[in-house]
Design an enzyme around this catalytic site. Structure first.
Site: not given
Ligand code: GLC
Ligand code: CA
Length: 535
Positions: A202, A261
């Site tokens: 993330d 990401e």
């Protein structure tokens, strides 16, 4: 060319939002046993891996993206034993497990933060980013939270501000502090040792901020966050040695993988993080933000390939848990014609395709009203932005109450179209979107050239039709996609015209019309044609 099948490069990865996939105990929230009960479905669809959005304990301010313990499973999803069972049964079906690691920030309920905020001399103080106020008593600098307002939260008890890129309940950790770095790197080992095959990182490119916390320079934009250039709050050079260290940990286990990401991604930035020795791959989100125009998709592919320079490996995504679904963006009412074209585009690329649960049956976003918003960004920016709940509604399994997702009241409503649009209905209908996804995934398995062949466009400024070759030393496949509802003809030039072609897949016909020299290749409205060059 390396011909050995490598799951994360050659396979298809399927993202599950665990709250919304399958609820085994009727509390209205999906869980691990629910996922386990649907593994046969996933195996039949043909996916190689599932990526689970976060399943660690979380107070759910950001639904799992605020973690309070990296080394456990949230009780609403199950137990570590349930997790082990899921890993085991998935592996028995050849399905790998990818976990979502949220290591840029923790929950404010994480024991580290509770300690850290308790006093200035607490040993955990430096686990987070604390700063004195500016001379006027305001925040230490101009950095903004992407979720709105200053990124600095005042703590009256200890008289300092702490930094959070997301909600104030998601304080950013201090990756420069050696015990933090060690503890977070141990998270990779912990789950690898438990059999996890890969990670989705993330917002990894935000782990480090500039150590002097200078103001970001101004930029042109609408909201506060967009009105500055994010050069000091992300993408710091310290990221590269850290990625090498993460990679070395992953490489110490067989066939482990990480996809990053990339926050505020551009193809160039995303590519810079997956060069040799860094991440295996990263996300570029150009497809996900592209309008329904073949020229834009072509440009996205060419930019991504060019940025990667054949060093890093591409990924392609049309959907995830942060954006309106492709069926909502491109579908017209309940019509799935464009979605077949989009599926073929995604699944015939040179790069790993990522699917998002329900994409394969064309799930649409649920309409969100003010009363039902769950996502705090939706609450905050309503009605300008309604948040991300729309794309997170329960999976539509069948036409029984709650679409077979749960026997209780689902945490978000099921889409009103579930009686017609569901897995069982589409399984029973040979020309459904579900079967089209399955066939495309099978084709990708059957023809290595669809995985490793070079991408070569045949149309250059496409208005309605996108056509390309996928080519390796052994085989050539031609893909032609009609984005529009009217029939079109593709002019085949030179070599391509003289070759003899065999039909592999079409959503409109069973036989290819005889292609005479000089003939134009005809396509019906929204037709997908995939042809193999015969030797
Ligand atoms: C990522 C996630 C998003 C989350 C944010 C903060 O962008 O995809 O859902 O809100 O990070 O963790
Ligand atoms: Ca449940």
């Amino acid at each position: 060319m390396d011909n050995q099948y490598l799951w994360w490069r050659d396979g298809v990865i399927y993202q599950i939002y665990p709250r919304s996939f399958a609820d085994s105990n009727g509390d209205g929230i999906g869980d691990l046993n629910g996922i386990r009960s649907r593994l046969d479905y996933l195996a039949e669809l043909g996916v190689d891996a599932i990526w689970l959005s976060p399943i660690n304990p979380s107070p759910d301010v950001d639904f799992g993206y605020d973690v309070s313990n990296y080394l456990d499973i949230d009780p609403k999803f199950g137990t570590l034993a349930d997790f082990d069972a899921l890993v085991d049964e998935a592996h028995r079906r050849g399905i790998r497990i990818v976990l979502d690691l949220v290591l840029n920030h923790t929950s404010d309920q994480h024991p580290w933060f509770i300690q850290s905020r308790s006093s200035r001399d607490n040993p955990f103080r430096d686990y987070y980013l604390w700063r004195d106020p500016a001379a006027d008593g305001g925040p230490p600098n101009n950095w903004q939270s992407i979720f709105g307002g200053s990124a600095w939260e005042w703590d009256a008890q200890t008289g300092q501000y702490y930094y959070h890129m997301f909600y104030k309940e998601q304080p950013d950790v201090n990756w420069r502090n050696p015990p933090v770095r060690k503890a977070l790197l141990d998270v990779f080992r912990f789950w690898c040792d438990r059999g996890v095959d890969g990670y989705r990182l993330d917002v990894f490119n935000m782990y480090f901020k500039h150590p002097d916390f200078p103001d970001n320079p101004p930029a042109v934009g609408l909201r506060g966050f967009d009105r500055q250039k994010h050069i000091y709050d992300c993408d710091q050079p310290e990221m590269f040695p850290l990625l090498r260290e993460i990679r070395a940990i992953l490489d110490s286990y067989p066939e482990r993988f990480a996809v990053g990401e990339t926050f505020l991604s551009t193809p160039q930035k995303a590519a810079s993080y997956c060069a040799a020795g860094l991440l295996h791959t990263t996300f570029d989100f150009t497809f996900l933000h592209s309008p329904w125009k073949p020229a834009r998709f072509l440009k996205a592919i060419q930019d991504w390939e060019q940025a990667l320079q054949q060093e890093g490996w591409p990924t392609y995504v049309l959907n995830n848990h942060d954006n309106p679904r492709s069926a909502t963006r491109y579908g017209q009412g309940e019509d799935d014609n464009r979605l077949q074209v989009a599926a073929a585009l995604l699944l015939t690329q040179h790069g790993t395709p990522f699917l998002y649960y329900g994409e394969e049956i064309g799930m649409r976003d649920i309409p969100i009203t003010r009363e039902m918003v769950q996502d705090p960004v939706g609450k905050r920016f309503w009605p300008l932005y309604k948040g991300r709940d729309g794309c997170r509604s329960p999976m539509q399994w069948n036409d029984s109450p709650n679409a077979g997702f749960s026997t209780g009241k689902p945490w978000l409503p099921v889409h009103a179209n579930y009686r017609q649009r569901n897995v069982s209905a589409q399984q029973n209908q040979p020309d459904s979107l579900y079967h089209f996804y399955r066939k495309l995934i099978q084709l990708r398995k059957e023809y290595p050239v669809l995985r490793n062949g070079f991408f070569q466009p045949l149309t250059f400024e496409p208005q309605r039709l996108l056509a390309y070759l996928r080519q390796n030393a052994d085989q050539t496949i031609l893909v032609a996609l009609n984005f529009g509802k009217r029939p079109v003809r593709l002019a085949l030039g030179g070599m391509v015209r003289r070759a003899s072609w065999k039909l592999l897949l079409s959503n409109r016909r069973d036989h290819l019309p005889p292609l005479k020299d000089g003939l134009l290749l005809p396509l019906e409205g929204h037709e997908v044609l995939i042809l193999l060059q015969e030797a």
